[in-house]
Write a protein that holds these residues in place. Structure first.
Motif, PDB file in Angstrom:
ATOM      1  N   UNK A  47      14.616   4.538  -6.303  1.00  0.00           N
ATOM      2  CA  UNK A  47      15.617   5.520  -6.741  1.00  0.00           C
ATOM      3  C   UNK A  47      15.384   6.892  -6.125  1.00  0.00           C
ATOM      4  N   UNK A  48      15.048   6.897  -4.829  1.00  0.00           N
ATOM      5  CA  UNK A  48      14.883   8.145  -4.113  1.00  0.00           C
ATOM      6  C   UNK A  48      13.562   8.845  -4.328  1.00  0.00           C
ATOM      7  N   UNK A  49      12.659   8.245  -5.108  1.00  0.00           N
ATOM      8  CA  UNK A  49      11.352   8.840  -5.383  1.00  0.00           C
ATOM      9  C   UNK A  49      10.253   8.005  -4.739  1.00  0.00           C
ATOM     10  N   UNK A  50       9.235   8.672  -4.232  1.00  0.00           N
ATOM     11  CA  UNK A  50       8.082   7.985  -3.670  1.00  0.00           C
ATOM     12  C   UNK A  50       7.185   7.501  -4.795  1.00  0.00           C
ATOM     13  N   UNK A  51       6.751   6.252  -4.709  1.00  0.00           N
ATOM     14  CA  UNK A  51       5.850   5.669  -5.711  1.00  0.00           C
ATOM     15  C   UNK A  51       4.561   5.312  -4.999  1.00  0.00           C
ATOM     16  N   UNK A  52       3.458   5.905  -5.454  1.00  0.00           N
ATOM     17  CA  UNK A  52       2.152   5.667  -4.855  1.00  0.00           C
ATOM     18  C   UNK A  52       1.400   4.621  -5.660  1.00  0.00           C
ATOM     19  N   UNK A  53       0.701   3.735  -4.964  1.00  0.00           N
ATOM     20  CA  UNK A  53      -0.002   2.633  -5.606  1.00  0.00           C
ATOM     21  C   UNK A  53      -1.370   3.092  -6.093  1.00  0.00           C
ATOM     22  N   UNK A  54      -1.685   2.753  -7.348  1.00  0.00           N
ATOM     23  CA  UNK A  54      -3.007   3.063  -7.894  1.00  0.00           C
ATOM     24  C   UNK A  54      -4.035   2.063  -7.361  1.00  0.00           C
ATOM     25  N   UNK A  55      -5.337   2.380  -7.471  1.00  0.00           N
ATOM     26  CA  UNK A  55      -6.356   1.395  -7.076  1.00  0.00           C
ATOM     27  C   UNK A  55      -6.126   0.069  -7.792  1.00  0.00           C
ATOM     28  N   UNK A  56      -6.225  -1.037  -7.050  1.00  0.00           N
ATOM     29  CA  UNK A  56      -5.868  -2.336  -7.598  1.00  0.00           C
ATOM     30  C   UNK A  56      -7.049  -3.017  -8.284  1.00  0.00           C
ATOM     31  N   UNK A  57      -6.739  -3.821  -9.285  1.00  0.00           N
ATOM     32  CA  UNK A  57      -7.757  -4.602  -9.975  1.00  0.00           C
ATOM     33  C   UNK A  57      -8.141  -5.811  -9.129  1.00  0.00           C
ATOM     34  N   UNK A  58      -9.265  -6.413  -9.464  1.00  0.00           N
ATOM     35  CA  UNK A  58      -9.687  -7.625  -8.774  1.00  0.00           C
ATOM     36  C   UNK A  58      -8.668  -8.738  -8.984  1.00  0.00           C
ATOM     37  N   UNK A  59      -8.103  -8.827 -10.196  1.00  0.00           N
ATOM     38  CA  UNK A  59      -7.088  -9.850 -10.451  1.00  0.00           C
ATOM     39  C   UNK A  59      -5.916  -9.678  -9.494  1.00  0.00           C
ATOM     40  N   UNK A  60      -5.438  -8.458  -9.346  1.00  0.00           N
ATOM     41  CA  UNK A  60      -4.288  -8.212  -8.479  1.00  0.00           C
ATOM     42  C   UNK A  60      -4.597  -8.622  -7.041  1.00  0.00           C
ATOM     43  N   UNK A  61      -5.763  -8.212  -6.556  1.00  0.00           N
ATOM     44  CA  UNK A  61      -6.139  -8.535  -5.180  1.00  0.00           C
ATOM     45  C   UNK A  61      -6.235 -10.041  -4.967  1.00  0.00           C
ATOM     46  N   UNK A  62      -6.884 -10.718  -5.915  1.00  0.00           N
ATOM     47  CA  UNK A  62      -7.026 -12.172  -5.779  1.00  0.00           C
ATOM     48  C   UNK A  62      -5.685 -12.886  -5.867  1.00  0.00           C
ATOM     49  N   UNK A  63      -4.836 -12.452  -6.787  1.00  0.00           N
ATOM     50  CA  UNK A  63      -3.549 -13.123  -6.969  1.00  0.00           C
ATOM     51  C   UNK A  63      -2.670 -12.973  -5.732  1.00  0.00           C
ATOM     52  N   UNK A  64      -2.635 -11.774  -5.163  1.00  0.00           N
ATOM     53  CA  UNK A  64      -1.829 -11.565  -3.963  1.00  0.00           C
ATOM     54  C   UNK A  64      -2.336 -12.448  -2.821  1.00  0.00           C
ATOM     55  N   UNK A  65      -3.639 -12.476  -2.620  1.00  0.00           N
ATOM     56  CA  UNK A  65      -4.205 -13.319  -1.558  1.00  0.00           C
ATOM     57  C   UNK A  65      -3.931 -14.796  -1.822  1.00  0.00           C
ATOM     58  N   UNK A  66      -4.043 -15.205  -3.071  1.00  0.00           N
ATOM     59  CA  UNK A  66      -3.810 -16.606  -3.443  1.00  0.00           C
ATOM     60  C   UNK A  66      -2.395 -17.036  -3.051  1.00  0.00           C
ATOM     61  N   UNK A  67      -1.403 -16.268  -3.463  1.00  0.00           N
ATOM     62  CA  UNK A  67      -0.026 -16.678  -3.185  1.00  0.00           C
ATOM     63  C   UNK A  67       0.306 -16.559  -1.707  1.00  0.00           C
ATOM     64  N   UNK A  68      -0.245 -15.565  -1.045  1.00  0.00           N
ATOM     65  CA  UNK A  68      -0.005 -15.464   0.394  1.00  0.00           C
ATOM     66  C   UNK A  68      -0.501 -16.712   1.116  1.00  0.00           C
ATOM     67  N   UNK A  69      -1.749 -17.092   0.890  1.00  0.00           N
ATOM     68  CA  UNK A  69      -2.335 -18.199   1.639  1.00  0.00           C
ATOM     69  C   UNK A  69      -1.844 -19.561   1.159  1.00  0.00           C
ATOM     70  N   UNK A  70      -1.698 -19.719  -0.143  1.00  0.00           N
ATOM     71  CA  UNK A  70      -1.243 -21.012  -0.652  1.00  0.00           C
ATOM     72  C   UNK A  70       0.194 -21.306  -0.239  1.00  0.00           C
ATOM     73  N   UNK A  71       1.056 -20.307  -0.298  1.00  0.00           N
ATOM     74  CA  UNK A  71       2.438 -20.553   0.094  1.00  0.00           C
ATOM     75  C   UNK A  71       2.569 -20.770   1.595  1.00  0.00           C
TER      76      UNK A  71
END
Length: 204
Positions: free
Chosen positions: A41-65
């Motif tokens: 909506x026209x505003x910049x959104x900055x990402x906070x430091x990610x949790x281990x769960x987030x990092x693992x889940x993103x990698x899991x779906x990237x590689x598995x898919x």
């Protein structure tokens, strides 16, 4: 760039938005933005430091898919998509038509090329991932949306499909230990491996 940004206040670290907000084109031209900055909506959104769960889940779906996706589709992590001139969100994982990849220098995909958008919910992104982004994804008719949540160190996947008659997402399933779906292509994934320890504590 759409318009010139307002002058920064003395000592200001982040760019001050122009009157009317930033545009999708600005996202590629603003200097020194943090990685994975989104435009909502026209505003910049900055990402906070990610949790281990987030990092693992993103990698899991990237590689598995990637191991099961049809040849005419591509799986890409953390890449922005064009919704409209004021919105360029960055899903955690997207499945896009192969034809959408035109150059190794491109920085975004057109929304109409996206077949599946996946968001892994973080504590600071709950409202965006549960409410704001799904509404925008449905509006541009992305046919499939998955929301991944951490439930007491167990991955839960909420699966949604676009209802063509209403233009809104309808929940088609909630999966805890195993994700089995037939669309947008057959998938059978063991979700317990996302949070499983790689080795027992104390083992070298």
């Amino acid at each position: 760039m759409s318009v010139e940004p307002e002058p920064q206040a003395p000592g200001s670290r982040w760019p001050v938005p122009p009157r009317g907000g930033w545009t999708a084109d600005d996202l590629d031209q603003l200097p020194d933005l943090p990685p994975h900055t989104e435009l909502i909506d026209g505003s910049l959104v900055f990402v906070s430091p990610q949790t281990l769960f987030h990092t693992r889940a993103v990698s899991f779906f990237e590689w598995q898919l990637q191991s099961v996706v049809p040849d005419d589709l591509e799986v890409v992590r953390e890449f922005t998509i064009d919704i409209d001139w004021q919105n360029r969100p960055e899903p955690d994982v997207v499945v896009v038509e192969g034809e959408a990849i035109r150059s190794m220098n491109q920085t975004h995909f057109p929304a109409e090329a996206v077949r599946l958008a996946i968001e892994v919910v973080s504590p600071e992104s709950k409202s965006r991932d549960r409410e704001t982004k799904p509404l925008k994804y449905a509006r541009v008719r992305i046919p499939h949306f998955w929301r991944v949540e951490n439930d007491n160190d167990r991955a839960v996947v909420h699966v949604f499909a676009l209802d063509q008659s209403t233009g809104h997402y309808a929940r088609t399933g909630t999966f805890h230990d195993r994700l089995e779906v037939a669309v947008p292509f057959p998938v059978d994934l063991d979700l317990t491996t996302i949070t499983a320890r790689r080795r027992p504590l104390g083992q070298q």
